[in-house]
Design a protein around this motif. Sequence first.
Motif, short mmCIF file in Angstrom:
data_model
loop_
_atom_site.label_atom_id
_atom_site.label_comp_id
_atom_site.label_asym_id
_atom_site.label_seq_id
_atom_site.Cartn_x
_atom_site.Cartn_y
_atom_site.Cartn_z
N LEU A 55 27.80 49.86 4.13
CA LEU A 55 27.94 51.30 3.98
C LEU A 55 29.40 51.66 3.75
CD1 LEU A 55 25.49 52.41 6.81
CD2 LEU A 55 25.03 52.26 4.36
N VAL A 56 29.68 52.94 3.56
CA VAL A 56 31.01 53.37 3.17
C VAL A 56 31.95 53.37 4.38
CG1 VAL A 56 32.39 55.19 2.12
CG2 VAL A 56 30.06 54.77 1.32
N ILE A 57 33.11 52.70 4.20
CA ILE A 57 34.18 52.75 5.19
C ILE A 57 35.49 52.98 4.44
CG2 ILE A 57 33.00 51.20 6.79
CD1 ILE A 57 34.88 48.98 5.89
N ALA A 58 36.53 53.35 5.17
CA ALA A 58 37.85 53.52 4.58
C ALA A 58 38.85 52.74 5.41
CB ALA A 58 38.25 54.99 4.52
N VAL A 59 39.75 52.03 4.74
CA VAL A 59 40.76 51.23 5.42
C VAL A 59 42.11 51.47 4.77
CG1 VAL A 59 39.14 49.44 6.15
CG2 VAL A 59 40.28 49.23 3.95
N GLY A 60 43.17 51.31 5.54
CA GLY A 60 44.51 51.49 5.01
C GLY A 60 45.51 51.62 6.14
N VAL A 61 46.57 52.42 5.91
CA VAL A 61 47.58 52.68 6.93
C VAL A 61 47.84 54.18 7.00
CG1 VAL A 61 48.69 50.44 6.63
CG2 VAL A 61 49.51 52.41 5.32
N CYS A 62 48.46 54.60 8.09
CA CYS A 62 48.78 56.01 8.25
C CYS A 62 50.02 56.14 9.13
CB CYS A 62 47.61 56.77 8.87
SG CYS A 62 47.25 56.26 10.58
N ARG A 63 50.61 57.34 9.11
CA ARG A 63 51.69 57.62 10.04
C ARG A 63 51.14 57.65 11.45
NH1 ARG A 63 53.06 62.27 6.71
NH2 ARG A 63 52.42 63.48 8.54
N GLU A 64 51.98 57.28 12.41
CA GLU A 64 51.49 57.22 13.79
C GLU A 64 51.24 58.59 14.39
OE1 GLU A 64 54.24 55.48 16.45
OE2 GLU A 64 55.97 56.59 15.72
N ASP A 65 51.73 59.67 13.74
CA ASP A 65 51.49 61.01 14.25
C ASP A 65 50.30 61.67 13.57
OD1 ASP A 65 52.55 61.26 11.74
OD2 ASP A 65 54.02 62.81 12.27
N ILE A 66 49.43 60.87 12.95
CA ILE A 66 48.32 61.42 12.18
C ILE A 66 47.31 62.13 13.07
CG2 ILE A 66 46.78 59.42 12.26
CD1 ILE A 66 47.58 61.65 9.21
N LEU A 67 47.30 61.81 14.38
CA LEU A 67 46.36 62.47 15.28
C LEU A 67 46.66 63.96 15.38
CD1 LEU A 67 46.16 59.83 18.15
CD2 LEU A 67 44.42 60.36 16.47
N GLY A 68 47.87 64.36 15.03
CA GLY A 68 48.22 65.78 15.09
C GLY A 68 48.08 66.46 13.74
#
Length: 479
Positions: A369-382
């Motif tokens: 099924l569909v998933i997404a993978v990669g990287v993000c900034r550590e403040d992405i929760l905000g």
Amino acid sequence: MAAEDLQEELFCPICLEYFQDPVSIECGHNFCRRCLRHSSEEGGGSFPCPECRQPSSTAALRPNWALARLAERARHRQQQGHRAPETCGLCDRHGEPLRLFCEDDQRPVCLVCRESQEHQDHSLAPVDEAFESYREKLLKTQRSLMAKMEKVTYLQDSEMKNAAEWKDKMNNQQLRVSAQFAKLHHLLDEEEQLFLQRLSEEEKETKKKHAENTLRLNRMIASLKKLMLEVEKKSQSSTLELLQNPKDLLTRSENQDVNYSVEVLQVKTECHVPMMKEMLKRFQVAISLAEDTAHPKLVFSQEGRCVRNGTPASSWPVFSSAWNYFTARRNPQQTPQSVKRFQHLPSVLGKNIFTSGKHYWEVENQSSLVIAVGVCREDILGIVGNSEISPDVGIWAICWSSTCYWPLTGNPVISTSLEPAVQRVGVFLDYEAGDISFYNAVDGVHIHTFSCSFVSHLQPFFWLSPLASLILPPVTGGK
């Protein structure tokens, strides 16, 4: 009896020199008359034997002429060239000749020292005997040291030879490495030219097909324009002219072919760099999921390496509106500091924090099924408002199933098919270069690359559609 033992019998036990005017006493021992006189002065007419301590008298002294002759002959032979006992000097304390050697103190002493309390229990030997004994030991030690020296010299020569052989091997290995990589560079150049040639041929074929399609559409447009003019002219003509076979014009208009579908042009030639999979493995790192950042519906197993979205499939929107599902909503009353986990986005972060270097990890899609993978900034929760997943908000990821993928760029979804089906995707982060690339982890075929300048700490990012699951395979190499 050996010659050395016979020679020892010719020495006075008191002065340790050849007998001079030897005399025998009642117990049978022999001494120089002068030495015996000095030894028995304190006792008067009676004295103890210096060797066995049996009492004897001066009246019982008897000259030993045979022993005197033997001693004289031995002395004469020594004077003719044989080595005589060396004189070791005088005692510092008593001024007497140093005729004895103390084993305990390891130094020569005189006869008076022998009788002193200091050497009462010490082991003493005549100087010449100690000389011969230690000389033999030193000669033996010298031979041993020479043998050791020969061995060490041989080992040194072997070490030098070994170092020379190693240097030759190292030079040969360097030449082989340079030659092999030169060959590899040549092969890679050939592969590059081959891929560029394939792309050029594909480009020509695609352009030709595009030109044919354009020509066909132009002809259709020209035919339609001609019919439109005829219909317009016919509709504006007089009654008699309009009724002159109007059915033919209508039939031709109805039969005008506009059956055409636009085919999305795609690049079919894959970029497959030889050894890419092996090179990526050199930078492989172990990724751990930060469960404390996960959406409440995500379920973990296999010691936190596997995660599944427990949301019912009915919540998955239709494809046309699927983009709305990639939206992170945050309560406006919450501040970024108070956000500890994803509340609306079914996502989870990795524990790893990257600030430099090259890093590679793999993600396996267990559900297809569909998933997404990669990287993000550590403040992405905000993340604020209804921001879509894209580099603009600090997320660089691809959305991926077993059959297709599309980069999450904030633009409308245009999926690209994956043939054959891809079960495992590799993520490669080159922080200094500002690249985040995705590969087919099975054969190293490139899928997509984001390029930008990273100015903050980055963490692995994972998103799952309802009922989808992914696993982080164990690291088999790398860092």
